[in-house]
Design a protein around this motif. Structure first.
Motif, PDB file in Angstrom:
ATOM      1  N   SER A  47       0.717  -0.875  -0.234  1.00 39.64           N
ATOM      2  CA  SER A  47      -0.249   0.039   0.076  1.00 39.64           C
ATOM      3  C   SER A  47       0.548   1.159  -0.262  1.00 39.64           C
ATOM      4  O   SER A  47       0.490   2.096  -0.464  1.00 39.64           O
ATOM      5  CB  SER A  47      -1.353  -0.269   1.063  1.00 39.64           C
ATOM      6  OG  SER A  47      -0.222  -0.107   2.318  1.00 39.64           O
ATOM      7  N   LYS A  48       1.889   1.170   0.899  1.00 36.26           N
ATOM      8  CA  LYS A  48       3.233   2.650   0.180  1.00 36.26           C
ATOM      9  C   LYS A  48       3.881   2.662  -1.268  1.00 36.26           C
ATOM     10  O   LYS A  48       3.812   4.046  -1.543  1.00 36.26           O
ATOM     11  CB  LYS A  48       3.990   2.310   1.260  1.00 36.26           C
ATOM     12  CG  LYS A  48       4.567   1.085   0.937  1.00 36.26           C
ATOM     13  CD  LYS A  48       6.395   0.966   1.923  1.00 36.26           C
ATOM     14  CE  LYS A  48       7.325  -0.002   1.233  1.00 36.26           C
ATOM     15  NZ  LYS A  48       8.508  -0.316   2.385  1.00 36.26           N
ATOM     16  N   LEU A  49       3.092   2.520  -2.054  1.00 35.23           N
ATOM     17  CA  LEU A  49       3.557   2.286  -3.615  1.00 35.23           C
ATOM     18  C   LEU A  49       2.658   3.281  -4.059  1.00 35.23           C
ATOM     19  O   LEU A  49       1.143   3.279  -4.207  1.00 35.23           O
ATOM     20  CB  LEU A  49       3.154   0.765  -4.574  1.00 35.23           C
ATOM     21  CG  LEU A  49       3.612   0.585  -5.656  1.00 35.23           C
ATOM     22  CD1 LEU A  49       5.146   1.406  -5.834  1.00 35.23           C
ATOM     23  CD2 LEU A  49       3.219  -0.716  -6.455  1.00 35.23           C
ATOM     24  N   ARG A  50       3.258   4.300  -4.409  1.00 31.26           N
ATOM     25  CA  ARG A  50       2.667   6.063  -4.631  1.00 31.26           C
ATOM     26  C   ARG A  50       2.267   5.203  -6.406  1.00 31.26           C
ATOM     27  O   ARG A  50       2.558   5.186  -6.775  1.00 31.26           O
ATOM     28  CB  ARG A  50       2.882   6.939  -4.696  1.00 31.26           C
ATOM     29  CG  ARG A  50       3.099   7.084  -3.376  1.00 31.26           C
ATOM     30  CD  ARG A  50       4.305   8.406  -2.416  1.00 31.26           C
ATOM     31  NE  ARG A  50       4.309   8.060  -1.441  1.00 31.26           N
ATOM     32  CZ  ARG A  50       5.651   8.864  -1.689  1.00 31.26           C
ATOM     33  NH1 ARG A  50       6.271   9.105  -2.451  1.00 31.26           N
ATOM     34  NH2 ARG A  50       6.040   8.907   0.000  1.00 31.26           N
ATOM     35  N   CYS A  51       0.977   6.291  -6.403  1.00 28.88           N
ATOM     36  CA  CYS A  51       0.719   6.524  -7.701  1.00 28.88           C
ATOM     37  C   CYS A  51       1.200   7.693  -9.013  1.00 28.88           C
ATOM     38  O   CYS A  51       0.683   8.475  -7.938  1.00 28.88           O
ATOM     39  CB  CYS A  51      -1.035   6.199  -8.200  1.00 28.88           C
ATOM     40  SG  CYS A  51      -0.933   4.428  -7.909  1.00 28.88           S
ATOM     41  N   PRO A  52       1.667   8.152  -9.779  1.00 25.20           N
ATOM     42  CA  PRO A  52       1.536   9.430 -10.923  1.00 25.20           C
ATOM     43  C   PRO A  52       0.108   9.927 -10.238  1.00 25.20           C
ATOM     44  O   PRO A  52      -0.952   9.960 -10.013  1.00 25.20           O
ATOM     45  CB  PRO A  52       1.593   9.335 -11.730  1.00 25.20           C
ATOM     46  CG  PRO A  52       1.996   7.418 -12.775  1.00 25.20           C
ATOM     47  CD  PRO A  52       1.341   6.913 -10.831  1.00 25.20           C
TER      48      PRO A  52
END
Length: 127
Positions: free
Chosen positions: A75-80
């Protein structure tokens, strides 16, 4: 060197600069992040580093995270960001051609300490 170019950029991604060794619940190194040789990363370790690198590439210059907490939390993976759907560079982070201080920072560990640690590790491993 490439500051004047609009079609190419080199951006340092400091996500590993202040990273600490991941620990398990007993306070010992969490070996699930490392391969059998205890030096290289395992699939789990590389996944953590890949997420940290991706997040770093999306963060504006001057605001990049300099550590990785090894939580194995996707969940710590960010999206642009829809307002800025691109990889961040000095130019598109608002620095443009300004005189951003890019002086080399003093390393936190002297170069000779790395050499001594490597030699000690080889000697200990051979014993």
């Amino acid at each position: 060197r490439y500051g004047e170019r609009e079609d190419f950029a080199v951006v340092m991604q400091p996500f590993f600069r202040n990273t600490l060794l991941p620990l398990d619940s007993n306070g010992k190194p969490d070996l699930s992040f490392f391969a059998a040789d205890c030096f290289h990363f395992s699939v789990r370790g590389y996944a953590e580093l890949a997420m940290a690198l991706w997040n770093n590439m999306l963060e504006p210059a001057g605001e990049k995270q300099t550590y990785n907490n090894f939580t194995h939390d996707r969940s710590k993976l960010r999206c642009p960001n829809p307002e800025k759907p691109f990889l961040s560079t000095l130019r598109n982070s608002g620095f443009g051609n300004s005189d951003l201080n890019l002086e080399k920072t003093k390393p936190s560990v002297p170069y000779w300490a790395v050499i001594v640690a490597a030699v000690a590790g080889v000697l200990a491993g051979s014993l």
